[in-house]
Motif scaffolding. Structure first.
Motif, PDB file in Angstrom:
ATOM      1  N   ALA A  34      38.279  31.089  45.588  1.00 13.57           N
ATOM      2  CA  ALA A  34      38.322  32.523  46.301  1.00 13.57           C
ATOM      3  C   ALA A  34      39.520  33.081  46.668  1.00 13.57           C
ATOM      4  CB  ALA A  34      37.042  32.422  47.183  1.00 13.57           C
ATOM      5  N   LYS A  35      40.328  32.156  47.098  1.00 12.76           N
ATOM      6  CA  LYS A  35      41.756  32.705  47.503  1.00 12.76           C
ATOM      7  C   LYS A  35      42.449  32.898  46.581  1.00 12.76           C
ATOM      8  CE  LYS A  35      41.190  29.681  51.820  1.00 12.76           C
ATOM      9  NZ  LYS A  35      41.822  28.419  52.508  1.00 12.76           N
ATOM     10  N   LEU A  36      42.258  32.677  45.395  1.00 13.68           N
ATOM     11  CA  LEU A  36      43.259  32.677  44.114  1.00 13.68           C
ATOM     12  C   LEU A  36      42.822  34.102  43.402  1.00 13.68           C
ATOM     13  CD1 LEU A  36      43.390  29.099  42.927  1.00 13.68           C
ATOM     14  CD2 LEU A  36      44.921  30.428  44.144  1.00 13.68           C
ATOM     15  N   SER A  39      40.810  40.954  43.789  1.00 12.96           N
ATOM     16  CA  SER A  39      39.629  41.806  44.111  1.00 12.96           C
ATOM     17  C   SER A  39      38.801  42.231  43.022  1.00 12.96           C
ATOM     18  CB  SER A  39      39.946  42.702  45.417  1.00 12.96           C
ATOM     19  OG  SER A  39      40.558  43.906  44.728  1.00 12.96           O
ATOM     20  N   ASP A  40      39.416  42.586  41.945  1.00  7.45           N
ATOM     21  CA  ASP A  40      39.035  43.316  40.611  1.00  7.45           C
ATOM     22  C   ASP A  40      38.646  42.151  39.704  1.00  7.45           C
ATOM     23  OD1 ASP A  40      41.699  42.960  40.336  1.00  7.45           O
ATOM     24  OD2 ASP A  40      41.584  45.052  39.223  1.00  7.45           O
ATOM     25  N   VAL A  41      38.741  40.830  39.985  1.00  7.36           N
ATOM     26  CA  VAL A  41      38.690  39.854  39.025  1.00  7.36           C
ATOM     27  C   VAL A  41      37.437  40.036  38.043  1.00  7.36           C
ATOM     28  CG1 VAL A  41      37.345  38.279  40.478  1.00  7.36           C
ATOM     29  CG2 VAL A  41      38.662  37.325  38.686  1.00  7.36           C
ATOM     30  N   VAL A  51      26.803  39.122  29.883  1.00 10.56           N
ATOM     31  CA  VAL A  51      26.785  38.886  31.353  1.00 10.56           C
ATOM     32  C   VAL A  51      28.473  39.016  31.437  1.00 10.56           C
ATOM     33  CG1 VAL A  51      26.499  37.810  33.005  1.00 10.56           C
ATOM     34  CG2 VAL A  51      24.547  38.015  31.601  1.00 10.56           C
ATOM     35  N   ARG A  52      28.924  39.636  32.666  1.00  6.24           N
ATOM     36  CA  ARG A  52      29.947  39.283  33.114  1.00  6.24           C
ATOM     37  C   ARG A  52      30.035  39.546  34.543  1.00  6.24           C
ATOM     38  NH1 ARG A  52      34.498  43.518  30.985  1.00  6.24           N
ATOM     39  NH2 ARG A  52      34.079  44.319  33.174  1.00  6.24           N
ATOM     40  N   PHE A  53      30.736  38.600  35.434  1.00  7.71           N
ATOM     41  CA  PHE A  53      30.629  38.584  36.894  1.00  7.71           C
ATOM     42  C   PHE A  53      31.994  39.527  37.290  1.00  7.71           C
ATOM     43  CE2 PHE A  53      28.444  35.366  35.255  1.00  7.71           C
ATOM     44  CZ  PHE A  53      27.269  35.256  35.784  1.00  7.71           C
ATOM     45  N   GLU A  54      31.883  40.428  38.136  1.00  2.44           N
ATOM     46  CA  GLU A  54      32.962  41.126  38.720  1.00  2.44           C
ATOM     47  C   GLU A  54      32.949  41.082  40.103  1.00  2.44           C
ATOM     48  OE1 GLU A  54      32.458  44.952  36.772  1.00  2.44           O
ATOM     49  OE2 GLU A  54      32.428  44.066  34.828  1.00  2.44           O
ATOM     50  N   GLY A  55      34.346  41.002  40.628  1.00  4.63           N
ATOM     51  CA  GLY A  55      34.622  41.096  42.250  1.00  4.63           C
ATOM     52  C   GLY A  55      34.727  39.773  42.629  1.00  4.63           C
ATOM     53  N   LYS A  56      35.783  39.727  43.577  1.00  2.00           N
ATOM     54  CA  LYS A  56      36.040  38.406  44.202  1.00  2.00           C
ATOM     55  C   LYS A  56      34.807  37.713  44.598  1.00  2.00           C
ATOM     56  CE  LYS A  56      39.243  36.587  47.447  1.00  2.00           C
ATOM     57  NZ  LYS A  56      40.412  37.109  48.229  1.00  2.00           N
ATOM     58  N   GLU A  57      33.841  38.516  45.389  1.00  2.00           N
ATOM     59  CA  GLU A  57      32.805  37.701  46.153  1.00  2.00           C
ATOM     60  C   GLU A  57      31.759  37.211  45.285  1.00  2.00           C
ATOM     61  OE1 GLU A  57      32.756  37.171  49.355  1.00  2.00           O
ATOM     62  OE2 GLU A  57      34.606  37.972  49.366  1.00  2.00           O
ATOM     63  N   GLU A  58      31.590  37.972  44.153  1.00  2.00           N
ATOM     64  CA  GLU A  58      30.474  37.669  42.969  1.00  2.00           C
ATOM     65  C   GLU A  58      31.093  36.274  42.408  1.00  2.00           C
ATOM     66  OE1 GLU A  58      27.223  36.950  41.043  1.00  2.00           O
ATOM     67  OE2 GLU A  58      27.549  38.111  42.736  1.00  2.00           O
ATOM     68  N   VAL A 113      42.931  37.383  37.625  1.00  3.53           N
ATOM     69  CA  VAL A 113      42.415  38.764  37.268  1.00  3.53           C
ATOM     70  C   VAL A 113      41.291  38.743  36.286  1.00  3.53           C
ATOM     71  CG1 VAL A 113      44.045  40.448  38.049  1.00  3.53           C
ATOM     72  CG2 VAL A 113      44.213  39.512  35.738  1.00  3.53           C
ATOM     73  N   GLU A 114      41.313  37.543  35.426  1.00  2.00           N
ATOM     74  CA  GLU A 114      40.409  37.486  34.315  1.00  2.00           C
ATOM     75  C   GLU A 114      40.212  35.905  33.905  1.00  2.00           C
ATOM     76  OE1 GLU A 114      39.300  39.689  30.024  1.00  2.00           O
ATOM     77  OE2 GLU A 114      41.354  39.011  30.464  1.00  2.00           O
ATOM     78  N   ILE A 115      39.097  35.576  33.694  1.00  2.00           N
ATOM     79  CA  ILE A 115      38.465  34.112  33.355  1.00  2.00           C
ATOM     80  C   ILE A 115      37.529  34.396  32.190  1.00  2.00           C
ATOM     81  CG2 ILE A 115      37.737  31.817  33.898  1.00  2.00           C
ATOM     82  CD1 ILE A 115      38.263  32.931  37.088  1.00  2.00           C
ATOM     83  N   LYS A 116      37.978  33.513  31.160  1.00  2.00           N
ATOM     84  CA  LYS A 116      37.124  33.442  29.898  1.00  2.00           C
ATOM     85  C   LYS A 116      37.038  31.890  29.792  1.00  2.00           C
ATOM     86  CE  LYS A 116      38.284  37.459  27.588  1.00  2.00           C
ATOM     87  NZ  LYS A 116      38.860  38.021  26.377  1.00  2.00           N
ATOM     88  N   ILE A 117      35.907  31.307  29.437  1.00  2.00           N
ATOM     89  CA  ILE A 117      35.663  30.033  29.390  1.00  2.00           C
ATOM     90  C   ILE A 117      34.915  29.416  27.887  1.00  2.00           C
ATOM     91  CG2 ILE A 117      34.471  27.642  30.197  1.00  2.00           C
ATOM     92  CD1 ILE A 117      35.061  28.799  32.989  1.00  2.00           C
ATOM     93  N   PHE A 118      35.357  28.628  27.053  1.00  2.00           N
ATOM     94  CA  PHE A 118      34.648  28.488  25.913  1.00  2.00           C
ATOM     95  C   PHE A 118      34.296  26.920  26.106  1.00  2.00           C
ATOM     96  CE2 PHE A 118      37.761  31.591  25.431  1.00  2.00           C
ATOM     97  CZ  PHE A 118      37.199  32.612  24.648  1.00  2.00           C
TER      98      PHE A 118
END
Length: 171
Positions: A34-36, A39-41, A51-58, A113-118
């Motif tokens: 979370a520290k990394l 806010s708009d990740v 499905v996309r998860f948006e925002g630091k908290e989510e 700012v963005e994460i994609k996993i395969f």
């Protein structure tokens, strides 16, 4: 005459962040992840493009769910290109092996700012699909919907596990 050692190269914010991300993953520390996060990740689901998860908290909450189902997570050294880093990890979910590639994009401050996993192979992906979405649904929408999602994903996982065992015999 004493010899002085050359100065250590300065670590960029992105290099420091990817090192911290890998360490957080290996220790299952969602608070460190979370520290990394910016806010708009945005985290793109490896299971569906819907499905996309948006925002630091989510995204931080999602990592709590991920770390609750993955076991023995180990990462590899990252590859770098511009503001993006890629690294693989190996883990188990319900005792089934999986491996994944993470593509992580950073801003100038070293925030994600963005994460994609395969993910592969099919049995690992199927087990993750039967395990993670019900947990996320229960957290976001309640236990009843989580149970409904589980009833939909578990049979599919069984079919995919069976196909993985039988199909190679016919190839």
């Amino acid at each position: 005459m004493s010899a002085s050692s050359p100065p250590a190269p300065a670590t960029s914010p992105v290099s420091a962040a990817i090192t911290a991300l890998r360490a957080a993953g290996e220790s299952g520390d969602a608070d460190a992840v979370a520290k990394l996060l910016a806010s708009d990740v945005v985290f793109h689901s490896p299971l569906t493009t819907r499905v996309r998860f948006e925002g630091k908290e989510e995204v931080a909450a999602l990592h709590r769910d991920i770390f609750a189902v993955l076991e023995d997570l180990h990462t590899t050294e990252p590859l770098a290109l511009g503001d993006t880093r890629a690294f693989s990890f190996h883990a188990r979910v319900r005792g089934v092996e999986l491996e994944a590639i993470n593509l992580v994009r950073f801003n100038d401050q070293g925030q994600i700012v963005e994460i994609k996993i395969f993910i592969r192979p099919l049995p690992g992906l199927a087990t993750l699909f039967a395990t993670l979405p019900p947990r996320v649904s229960a957290r976001r929408r309640g236990r009843l919907l989580g149970a409904l999602v589980a009833s939909l994903t578990r049979p599919l996982a069984l079919v995919l596990h069976t196909a993985d065992r039988l199909a190679p015999r016919f190839l």
